[in-house]
Design a protein around this motif. Structure first.
Motif, PDB file in Angstrom:
ATOM      1  N   ALA A  40       0.846  -1.186   0.000  1.00 41.13           N
ATOM      2  CA  ALA A  40       0.000   0.000   0.000  1.00 41.13           C
ATOM      3  C   ALA A  40       0.885   1.241   0.000  1.00 41.13           C
ATOM      4  CB  ALA A  40      -0.917  -0.008   1.219  1.00 41.13           C
ATOM      5  N   PRO A  41       0.364   2.379  -0.450  1.00 43.52           N
ATOM      6  CA  PRO A  41       1.172   3.610  -0.481  1.00 43.52           C
ATOM      7  C   PRO A  41       1.730   3.942   0.897  1.00 43.52           C
ATOM      8  CG  PRO A  41      -0.853   3.909  -1.709  1.00 43.52           C
ATOM      9  CD  PRO A  41      -0.968   2.582  -1.029  1.00 43.52           C
ATOM     10  N   GLY A  42       3.026   4.198   0.930  1.00 43.81           N
ATOM     11  CA  GLY A  42       3.668   4.581   2.176  1.00 43.81           C
ATOM     12  C   GLY A  42       3.927   3.443   3.135  1.00 43.81           C
ATOM     13  N   LYS A  43       3.649   2.217   2.708  1.00 44.07           N
ATOM     14  CA  LYS A  43       3.847   1.063   3.578  1.00 44.07           C
ATOM     15  C   LYS A  43       4.816   0.076   2.939  1.00 44.07           C
ATOM     16  CE  LYS A  43      -0.604   1.252   5.957  1.00 44.07           C
ATOM     17  NZ  LYS A  43      -1.792   0.459   6.400  1.00 44.07           N
ATOM     18  N   GLU A  44       5.352  -0.808   3.760  1.00 48.15           N
ATOM     19  CA  GLU A  44       6.242  -1.838   3.253  1.00 48.15           C
ATOM     20  C   GLU A  44       5.442  -2.955   2.587  1.00 48.15           C
ATOM     21  OE1 GLU A  44       9.919  -1.377   6.453  1.00 48.15           O
ATOM     22  OE2 GLU A  44       8.760  -3.221   6.367  1.00 48.15           O
ATOM     23  N   ARG A  45       6.115  -3.660   1.718  1.00 53.61           N
ATOM     24  CA  ARG A  45       5.480  -4.817   1.095  1.00 53.61           C
ATOM     25  C   ARG A  45       5.213  -5.873   2.156  1.00 53.61           C
ATOM     26  NH1 ARG A  45       7.903  -6.900  -4.547  1.00 53.61           N
ATOM     27  NH2 ARG A  45       7.643  -4.645  -4.824  1.00 53.61           N
ATOM     28  N   GLU A  46       4.027  -6.477   2.094  1.00 50.53           N
ATOM     29  CA  GLU A  46       3.670  -7.466   3.104  1.00 50.53           C
ATOM     30  C   GLU A  46       3.169  -8.751   2.475  1.00 50.53           C
ATOM     31  OE1 GLU A  46       0.489  -6.191   5.657  1.00 50.53           O
ATOM     32  OE2 GLU A  46      -0.940  -5.958   4.008  1.00 50.53           O
ATOM     33  N   PHE A  47       3.376  -9.821   3.183  1.00 48.12           N
ATOM     34  CA  PHE A  47       2.936 -11.137   2.761  1.00 48.12           C
ATOM     35  C   PHE A  47       1.417 -11.230   2.808  1.00 48.12           C
ATOM     36  CE2 PHE A  47       2.806 -15.634   2.348  1.00 48.12           C
ATOM     37  CZ  PHE A  47       1.907 -16.119   3.301  1.00 48.12           C
ATOM     38  N   VAL A  48       0.846 -11.895   1.808  1.00 46.73           N
ATOM     39  CA  VAL A  48      -0.592 -12.122   1.771  1.00 46.73           C
ATOM     40  C   VAL A  48      -0.908 -13.621   1.849  1.00 46.73           C
ATOM     41  CG1 VAL A  48      -2.697 -11.876   0.402  1.00 46.73           C
ATOM     42  CG2 VAL A  48      -1.010 -10.026   0.432  1.00 46.73           C
ATOM     43  N   ALA A  49      -0.326 -14.390   0.925  1.00 46.62           N
ATOM     44  CA  ALA A  49      -0.621 -15.824   0.872  1.00 46.62           C
ATOM     45  C   ALA A  49       0.473 -16.531   0.090  1.00 46.62           C
ATOM     46  CB  ALA A  49      -1.977 -16.076   0.205  1.00 46.62           C
ATOM     47  N   ALA A  50       0.617 -17.827   0.346  1.00 50.18           N
ATOM     48  CA  ALA A  50       1.596 -18.631  -0.384  1.00 50.18           C
ATOM     49  C   ALA A  50       1.056 -20.042  -0.554  1.00 50.18           C
ATOM     50  CB  ALA A  50       2.934 -18.653   0.346  1.00 50.18           C
ATOM     51  N   ILE A  51       1.564 -20.713  -1.590  1.00 49.05           N
ATOM     52  CA  ILE A  51       1.140 -22.082  -1.876  1.00 49.05           C
ATOM     53  C   ILE A  51       2.368 -22.878  -2.290  1.00 49.05           C
ATOM     54  CG2 ILE A  51       0.558 -21.518  -4.286  1.00 49.05           C
ATOM     55  CD1 ILE A  51      -1.860 -23.450  -3.964  1.00 49.05           C
ATOM     56  N   SER A  52       2.447 -24.109  -1.830  1.00 50.31           N
ATOM     57  CA  SER A  52       3.589 -24.958  -2.161  1.00 50.31           C
ATOM     58  C   SER A  52       3.557 -25.359  -3.635  1.00 50.31           C
ATOM     59  CB  SER A  52       3.578 -26.204  -1.280  1.00 50.31           C
ATOM     60  OG  SER A  52       2.395 -26.960  -1.513  1.00 50.31           O
ATOM     61  N   ASN A  53       4.633 -25.944  -4.101  1.00 47.26           N
ATOM     62  CA  ASN A  53       4.730 -26.253  -5.529  1.00 47.26           C
ATOM     63  C   ASN A  53       3.634 -27.216  -5.991  1.00 47.26           C
ATOM     64  OD1 ASN A  53       5.868 -28.468  -4.186  1.00 47.26           O
ATOM     65  ND2 ASN A  53       7.185 -28.954  -5.926  1.00 47.26           N
ATOM     66  N   SER A  54       3.240 -28.130  -5.138  1.00 51.32           N
ATOM     67  CA  SER A  54       2.203 -29.095  -5.494  1.00 51.32           C
ATOM     68  C   SER A  54       0.789 -28.572  -5.226  1.00 51.32           C
ATOM     69  CB  SER A  54       2.403 -30.383  -4.699  1.00 51.32           C
ATOM     70  OG  SER A  54       2.145 -30.150  -3.325  1.00 51.32           O
ATOM     71  N   GLY A  55       0.701 -27.510  -4.462  1.00 52.09           N
ATOM     72  CA  GLY A  55      -0.605 -26.988  -4.063  1.00 52.09           C
ATOM     73  C   GLY A  55      -1.133 -27.606  -2.789  1.00 52.09           C
ATOM     74  N   GLY A  56      -0.384 -28.514  -2.202  1.00 52.27           N
ATOM     75  CA  GLY A  56      -0.868 -29.225  -1.024  1.00 52.27           C
ATOM     76  C   GLY A  56      -0.754 -28.448   0.274  1.00 52.27           C
ATOM     77  N   SER A  57       0.024 -27.401   0.283  1.00 46.89           N
ATOM     78  CA  SER A  57       0.203 -26.600   1.482  1.00 46.89           C
ATOM     79  C   SER A  57      -0.048 -25.126   1.157  1.00 46.89           C
ATOM     80  CB  SER A  57       1.625 -26.764   2.020  1.00 46.89           C
ATOM     81  OG  SER A  57       1.829 -25.964   3.156  1.00 46.89           O
ATOM     82  N   ARG A  58      -0.802 -24.466   2.020  1.00 42.80           N
ATOM     83  CA  ARG A  58      -1.132 -23.055   1.821  1.00 42.80           C
ATOM     84  C   ARG A  58      -0.944 -22.307   3.129  1.00 42.80           C
ATOM     85  NH1 ARG A  58      -6.635 -23.625  -1.926  1.00 42.80           N
ATOM     86  NH2 ARG A  58      -5.989 -25.552  -2.943  1.00 42.80           N
ATOM     87  N   ASP A  59      -0.608 -21.049   3.009  1.00 43.70           N
ATOM     88  CA  ASP A  59      -0.390 -20.210   4.172  1.00 43.70           C
ATOM     89  C   ASP A  59      -0.990 -18.843   3.891  1.00 43.70           C
ATOM     90  OD1 ASP A  59       2.512 -18.792   5.870  1.00 43.70           O
ATOM     91  OD2 ASP A  59       0.554 -19.350   6.669  1.00 43.70           O
ATOM     92  N   TYR A  60      -1.559 -18.225   4.930  1.00 45.78           N
ATOM     93  CA  TYR A  60      -2.217 -16.931   4.765  1.00 45.78           C
ATOM     94  C   TYR A  60      -1.813 -15.988   5.888  1.00 45.78           C
ATOM     95  CZ  TYR A  60      -5.352 -19.465   1.615  1.00 45.78           C
ATOM     96  OH  TYR A  60      -5.871 -20.235   0.595  1.00 45.78           O
ATOM     97  N   ALA A  61      -1.731 -14.718   5.562  1.00 45.74           N
ATOM     98  CA  ALA A  61      -1.600 -13.700   6.592  1.00 45.74           C
ATOM     99  C   ALA A  61      -2.897 -13.665   7.396  1.00 45.74           C
ATOM    100  CB  ALA A  61      -1.335 -12.340   5.959  1.00 45.74           C
ATOM    101  N   ASP A  62      -2.766 -13.345   8.682  1.00 44.03           N
ATOM    102  CA  ASP A  62      -3.949 -13.298   9.536  1.00 44.03           C
ATOM    103  C   ASP A  62      -4.995 -12.311   9.014  1.00 44.03           C
ATOM    104  OD1 ASP A  62      -2.173 -13.736  12.711  1.00 44.03           O
ATOM    105  OD2 ASP A  62      -2.847 -15.176  11.207  1.00 44.03           O
ATOM    106  N   SER A  63      -4.532 -11.239   8.408  1.00 47.26           N
ATOM    107  CA  SER A  63      -5.443 -10.188   7.947  1.00 47.26           C
ATOM    108  C   SER A  63      -6.350 -10.630   6.809  1.00 47.26           C
ATOM    109  CB  SER A  63      -4.646  -8.957   7.521  1.00 47.26           C
ATOM    110  OG  SER A  63      -3.753  -9.292   6.474  1.00 47.26           O
ATOM    111  N   VAL A  64      -6.003 -11.720   6.118  1.00 48.15           N
ATOM    112  CA  VAL A  64      -6.806 -12.159   4.974  1.00 48.15           C
ATOM    113  C   VAL A  64      -7.382 -13.557   5.162  1.00 48.15           C
ATOM    114  CG1 VAL A  64      -5.370 -10.746   3.463  1.00 48.15           C
ATOM    115  CG2 VAL A  64      -4.939 -13.209   3.606  1.00 48.15           C
ATOM    116  N   LYS A  65      -7.001 -14.213   6.234  1.00 42.75           N
ATOM    117  CA  LYS A  65      -7.444 -15.587   6.465  1.00 42.75           C
ATOM    118  C   LYS A  65      -8.967 -15.639   6.541  1.00 42.75           C
ATOM    119  CE  LYS A  65      -4.529 -17.756   8.899  1.00 42.75           C
ATOM    120  NZ  LYS A  65      -3.692 -18.242  10.022  1.00 42.75           N
TER     121      LYS A  65
END
Length: 124
Positions: A40-65
């Protein structure tokens, strides 16, 4: 070398939905874990979500979970971010990134390739 191109951003009212896509070049897409970050403007880049190469594992920031869902289609070299119940504080440039490893990571410096970003604006 992996090239990433995001699409699907835009202007939406609070409570609405958007689906971001990130198309990857190259024949080794299924080797990479993928992530979405935002800035966001004036803010640092932040993590939102990630997925493993196979798609079997996912992770989310608390703000979007519970509101956002990350998925991938390795046959189409594409990763998605389904965003529901959007809030004005979700307004940011959203970036997808590729990490040459099987596992998810929240650390931006671990990602090897980045897209150019797509703007998401949520109006109140």
């Amino acid at each position: 070398q992996v090239q990433l191109v995001e699409s699907g951003g835009g202007l939406v009212q609070a409570g609405g939905s958007l689906r971001l896509s990130c198309a990857a070049s190259g024949r080794t897409f299924s080797s990479y874990a993928m992530g979405w970050f935002r800035q966001a403007p004036g803010k640092e880049r932040e993590f939102v979500a990630a997925i493993s190469n196979s798609g079997g594992s996912r992770d989310y920031a608390d703000s979007v979970k519970g509101r956002f869902t990350i998925s991938r289609d390795n046959a189409k070299n594409t990763v998605f971010l389904q965003m529901n119940s959007l809030k004005p504080e979700d307004t940011a440039v959203y970036y997808c990134a590729a990490d040459n490893t099987a596992w998810t990571s929240r650390r931006s410096y671990e990602y090897d390739y980045w897209g150019q970003g797509t703007q998401v604006t949520v109006s109140s």
